[in-house]
Design a protein around this motif. Structure first.
Motif, PDB file in Angstrom:
ATOM      1  N   SER A 168      47.536  44.567  49.265  1.00  0.00           N
ATOM      2  CA  SER A 168      46.973  45.872  48.875  1.00  0.00           C
ATOM      3  C   SER A 168      47.873  46.689  47.960  1.00  0.00           C
ATOM      4  O   SER A 168      47.675  47.882  47.817  1.00  0.00           O
ATOM      5  CB  SER A 168      46.594  46.718  50.100  1.00  0.00           C
ATOM      6  N   ALA A 169      48.827  46.060  47.344  1.00  0.00           N
ATOM      7  CA  ALA A 169      49.622  46.748  46.326  1.00  0.00           C
ATOM      8  C   ALA A 169      49.002  46.406  44.959  1.00  0.00           C
ATOM      9  O   ALA A 169      47.810  46.527  44.788  1.00  0.00           O
ATOM     10  CB  ALA A 169      51.089  46.350  46.412  1.00  0.00           C
ATOM     11  N   ALA A 170      49.785  45.961  44.004  1.00  0.00           N
ATOM     12  CA  ALA A 170      49.253  45.618  42.685  1.00  0.00           C
ATOM     13  C   ALA A 170      48.246  44.485  42.793  1.00  0.00           C
ATOM     14  O   ALA A 170      48.441  43.529  43.540  1.00  0.00           O
ATOM     15  CB  ALA A 170      50.396  45.207  41.762  1.00  0.00           C
ATOM     16  N   THR A 171      47.157  44.577  42.034  1.00  0.00           N
ATOM     17  CA  THR A 171      46.109  43.551  42.131  1.00  0.00           C
ATOM     18  C   THR A 171      46.496  42.255  41.432  1.00  0.00           C
ATOM     19  O   THR A 171      45.954  41.205  41.758  1.00  0.00           O
ATOM     20  CB  THR A 171      44.792  44.067  41.537  1.00  0.00           C
ATOM     21  N   LEU A 172      47.411  42.324  40.477  1.00  0.00           N
ATOM     22  CA  LEU A 172      47.909  41.101  39.838  1.00  0.00           C
ATOM     23  C   LEU A 172      49.237  40.751  40.489  1.00  0.00           C
ATOM     24  O   LEU A 172      50.197  41.514  40.422  1.00  0.00           O
ATOM     25  CB  LEU A 172      48.084  41.310  38.334  1.00  0.00           C
ATOM     26  N   VAL A 173      49.262  39.601  41.113  1.00  0.00           N
ATOM     27  CA  VAL A 173      50.426  39.202  41.897  1.00  0.00           C
ATOM     28  C   VAL A 173      51.120  38.031  41.219  1.00  0.00           C
ATOM     29  O   VAL A 173      50.466  37.035  40.885  1.00  0.00           O
ATOM     30  CB  VAL A 173      50.009  38.795  43.320  1.00  0.00           C
ATOM     31  N   LYS A 174      52.403  38.143  41.036  1.00  0.00           N
ATOM     32  CA  LYS A 174      53.173  37.040  40.449  1.00  0.00           C
ATOM     33  C   LYS A 174      53.892  36.300  41.560  1.00  0.00           C
ATOM     34  O   LYS A 174      54.449  36.911  42.484  1.00  0.00           O
ATOM     35  CB  LYS A 174      54.165  37.578  39.422  1.00  0.00           C
ATOM     36  N   GLY A 175      53.880  34.972  41.445  1.00  0.00           N
ATOM     37  CA  GLY A 175      54.519  34.155  42.459  1.00  0.00           C
ATOM     38  C   GLY A 175      55.603  33.275  41.869  1.00  0.00           C
ATOM     39  O   GLY A 175      56.066  33.492  40.747  1.00  0.00           O
ATOM     40  N   ILE A 176      55.954  32.264  42.628  1.00  0.00           N
ATOM     41  CA  ILE A 176      57.001  31.355  42.177  1.00  0.00           C
ATOM     42  C   ILE A 176      56.433  30.319  41.212  1.00  0.00           C
ATOM     43  O   ILE A 176      55.216  30.114  41.151  1.00  0.00           O
ATOM     44  CB  ILE A 176      57.678  30.649  43.365  1.00  0.00           C
ATOM     45  N   ASN A 177      57.305  29.686  40.469  1.00  0.00           N
ATOM     46  CA  ASN A 177      56.948  28.582  39.576  1.00  0.00           C
ATOM     47  C   ASN A 177      55.926  28.962  38.506  1.00  0.00           C
ATOM     48  O   ASN A 177      55.182  28.111  38.024  1.00  0.00           O
ATOM     49  CB  ASN A 177      56.419  27.378  40.375  1.00  0.00           C
ATOM     50  N   GLY A 178      55.890  30.228  38.122  1.00  0.00           N
ATOM     51  CA  GLY A 178      55.019  30.660  37.035  1.00  0.00           C
ATOM     52  C   GLY A 178      53.575  30.905  37.417  1.00  0.00           C
ATOM     53  O   GLY A 178      52.739  31.187  36.558  1.00  0.00           O
ATOM     54  N   PHE A 179      53.247  30.814  38.694  1.00  0.00           N
ATOM     55  CA  PHE A 179      51.882  31.057  39.143  1.00  0.00           C
ATOM     56  C   PHE A 179      51.635  32.556  39.328  1.00  0.00           C
ATOM     57  O   PHE A 179      52.550  33.311  39.637  1.00  0.00           O
ATOM     58  CB  PHE A 179      51.612  30.339  40.460  1.00  0.00           C
ATOM     59  N   GLU A 180      50.395  32.947  39.146  1.00  0.00           N
ATOM     60  CA  GLU A 180      49.982  34.297  39.461  1.00  0.00           C
ATOM     61  C   GLU A 180      48.525  34.291  39.913  1.00  0.00           C
ATOM     62  O   GLU A 180      47.795  33.317  39.686  1.00  0.00           O
ATOM     63  CB  GLU A 180      50.194  35.262  38.299  1.00  0.00           C
ATOM     64  N   ALA A 181      48.124  35.368  40.570  1.00  0.00           N
ATOM     65  CA  ALA A 181      46.750  35.480  41.051  1.00  0.00           C
ATOM     66  C   ALA A 181      46.319  36.930  40.937  1.00  0.00           C
ATOM     67  O   ALA A 181      47.131  37.842  41.058  1.00  0.00           O
ATOM     68  CB  ALA A 181      46.636  35.005  42.492  1.00  0.00           C
ATOM     69  N   GLU A 182      45.029  37.121  40.708  1.00  0.00           N
ATOM     70  CA  GLU A 182      44.496  38.470  40.571  1.00  0.00           C
ATOM     71  C   GLU A 182      43.453  38.734  41.644  1.00  0.00           C
ATOM     72  O   GLU A 182      42.495  37.965  41.805  1.00  0.00           O
ATOM     73  CB  GLU A 182      43.874  38.679  39.194  1.00  0.00           C
ATOM     74  N   PHE A 183      43.666  39.820  42.378  1.00  0.00           N
ATOM     75  CA  PHE A 183      42.712  40.239  43.397  1.00  0.00           C
ATOM     76  C   PHE A 183      41.603  41.040  42.721  1.00  0.00           C
ATOM     77  O   PHE A 183      41.876  42.066  42.087  1.00  0.00           O
ATOM     78  CB  PHE A 183      43.411  41.091  44.455  1.00  0.00           C
ATOM     79  N   LYS A 184      40.363  40.578  42.849  1.00  0.00           N
ATOM     80  CA  LYS A 184      39.208  41.288  42.288  1.00  0.00           C
ATOM     81  C   LYS A 184      38.240  41.589  43.419  1.00  0.00           C
ATOM     82  O   LYS A 184      37.468  40.718  43.840  1.00  0.00           O
ATOM     83  CB  LYS A 184      38.539  40.451  41.199  1.00  0.00           C
ATOM     84  N   LYS A 185      38.272  42.831  43.865  1.00  0.00           N
ATOM     85  CA  LYS A 185      37.457  43.196  45.014  1.00  0.00           C
ATOM     86  C   LYS A 185      35.969  43.087  44.691  1.00  0.00           C
ATOM     87  O   LYS A 185      35.174  42.661  45.534  1.00  0.00           O
ATOM     88  CB  LYS A 185      37.801  44.630  45.454  1.00  0.00           C
ATOM     89  N   SER A 186      35.573  43.484  43.474  1.00  0.00           N
ATOM     90  CA  SER A 186      34.157  43.457  43.106  1.00  0.00           C
ATOM     91  C   SER A 186      33.594  42.042  43.114  1.00  0.00           C
ATOM     92  O   SER A 186      32.403  41.838  43.340  1.00  0.00           O
ATOM     93  CB  SER A 186      33.969  44.089  41.730  1.00  0.00           C
ATOM     94  N   GLU A 187      34.466  41.061  42.876  1.00  0.00           N
ATOM     95  CA  GLU A 187      34.027  39.662  42.855  1.00  0.00           C
ATOM     96  C   GLU A 187      34.450  38.925  44.127  1.00  0.00           C
ATOM     97  O   GLU A 187      34.158  37.729  44.249  1.00  0.00           O
ATOM     98  CB  GLU A 187      34.617  38.959  41.625  1.00  0.00           C
ATOM     99  N   THR A 188      35.122  39.602  45.013  1.00  0.00           N
ATOM    100  CA  THR A 188      35.720  38.992  46.224  1.00  0.00           C
ATOM    101  C   THR A 188      36.421  37.687  45.873  1.00  0.00           C
ATOM    102  O   THR A 188      36.217  36.647  46.509  1.00  0.00           O
ATOM    103  CB  THR A 188      34.672  38.752  47.336  1.00  0.00           C
ATOM    104  N   SER A 189      37.256  37.764  44.836  1.00  0.00           N
ATOM    105  CA  SER A 189      37.951  36.559  44.385  1.00  0.00           C
ATOM    106  C   SER A 189      39.458  36.767  44.359  1.00  0.00           C
ATOM    107  O   SER A 189      39.955  37.904  44.275  1.00  0.00           O
ATOM    108  CB  SER A 189      37.456  36.160  42.985  1.00  0.00           C
ATOM    109  N   PHE A 190      40.163  35.663  44.398  1.00  0.00           N
ATOM    110  CA  PHE A 190      41.636  35.673  44.325  1.00  0.00           C
ATOM    111  C   PHE A 190      42.041  34.346  43.682  1.00  0.00           C
ATOM    112  O   PHE A 190      42.659  33.489  44.293  1.00  0.00           O
ATOM    113  CB  PHE A 190      42.233  35.839  45.729  1.00  0.00           C
ATOM    114  N   HIS A 191      41.681  34.182  42.428  1.00  0.00           N
ATOM    115  CA  HIS A 191      41.929  32.920  41.722  1.00  0.00           C
ATOM    116  C   HIS A 191      43.404  32.767  41.341  1.00  0.00           C
ATOM    117  O   HIS A 191      44.058  33.742  40.942  1.00  0.00           O
ATOM    118  CB  HIS A 191      41.071  32.834  40.464  1.00  0.00           C
TER     119      HIS A 191
END
Lengths: 114, 115
Positions: B52-75
């Motif tokens: 519930s902080a920033a909707t674009l989350v950066k992870g390890i090894n160059g991966f990232e994911a975006e939380f989109k509540k309107s689409e209920t997605s986290f690709h």
């Protein structure tokens, strides 16, 4: 730091024999504890979880049971194994009461029922 | 009750091309979402998490994911795939409002990297 121990790493058991897999966590208190089973192509299926000593929730009806005799000990058991119990079993813990922390996993037990 | 659906059981991409692993969730409240990776015969490693902080989350090894509540997605995405990214990836949901603290895994997506 927190660590999680799960044993044994591999196990081959005959059909109808009992099972006991043990998991212990160090370096934290009152963790949430989980047992998952990973079967090929099925992801990780949550079997049991516990938010405290003696408190066990079962997610799916099955031939297995779980117990939490101590705060940081979680045991997966069966009285009589079935062939369908074969799989990769993972124990995990998360911070109790936080609800938004990730799960930390043990190295897993590969169970083959023959 | 919360649940998570990984839309693809297998994804194949060429080395150096973008990666997209899709995940949709269902939750009664604002969920916490995670991506884990499992390399062959290895344990599970946390890639990134959304709480519930920033909707674009950066992870390890160059991966990232975006939380989109309107689409209920986290690709999960990565701009350029590397051979070492070949593994199984799990999308995970937990519901911080509920008191049961269940952590639910998707069925996984196996990522294949083509040379």
């Amino acid at each position: 730091s927190q660590t999680i121990h799960q044993w044994p790493a591999t196990l081959v058991q005959p059909v109808g024999s009992p099972l006991s897999l043990e998991c212990t966590v160090e370096g934290t208190s009152n963790p949430n504890l989980y047992w998952y089973r990973q079967a090929a192509g099925r992801g990780l299926q949550l079997l049991f979880y516990s938010v405290g000593i003696g408190q066990i929730s079962s997610e799916v009806p099955q031939n297995l049971s779980a117990s939490r005799p101590q705060d940081r000990q979680f045991i997966l058991s069966s009285k009589k194994l079935l062939l369908s119990d074969s799989g990769f079993y993972l124990c995990a813990w998360s911070v109790g009461g936080a609800g938004n922390t990730e799960a930390f996993f043990g190295q897993g037990t590969r169970l083959t029922v023959v | 009750a919360q649940s998570v659906t990984q839309l693809d059981s297998h994804v194949s991409v060429s080395e150096g091309t973008p990666v997209l692993l899709r995940c949709n969730y269902s939750s009664s409240y604002s969920p916490s979402l995670f991506w884990y990776v499992q390399h062959p015969n290895k344990g599970l490693q946390l890639l990134l998490k959304y709480t519930s902080a920033a909707t674009l989350v950066k992870g390890i090894n160059g991966f990232e994911a975006e939380f989109k509540k309107s689409e209920t997605s986290f690709h999960l995405t990565k701009p350029s795939a590397h051979m070492s990214d070949a593994a199984e990836y799990f999308c995970v949901v937990s519901d911080p409002i509920r008191r049961d603290d269940k952590i639910i895994f998707g069925k996984g997506t196996r990522l294949h990297i083509l040379p």
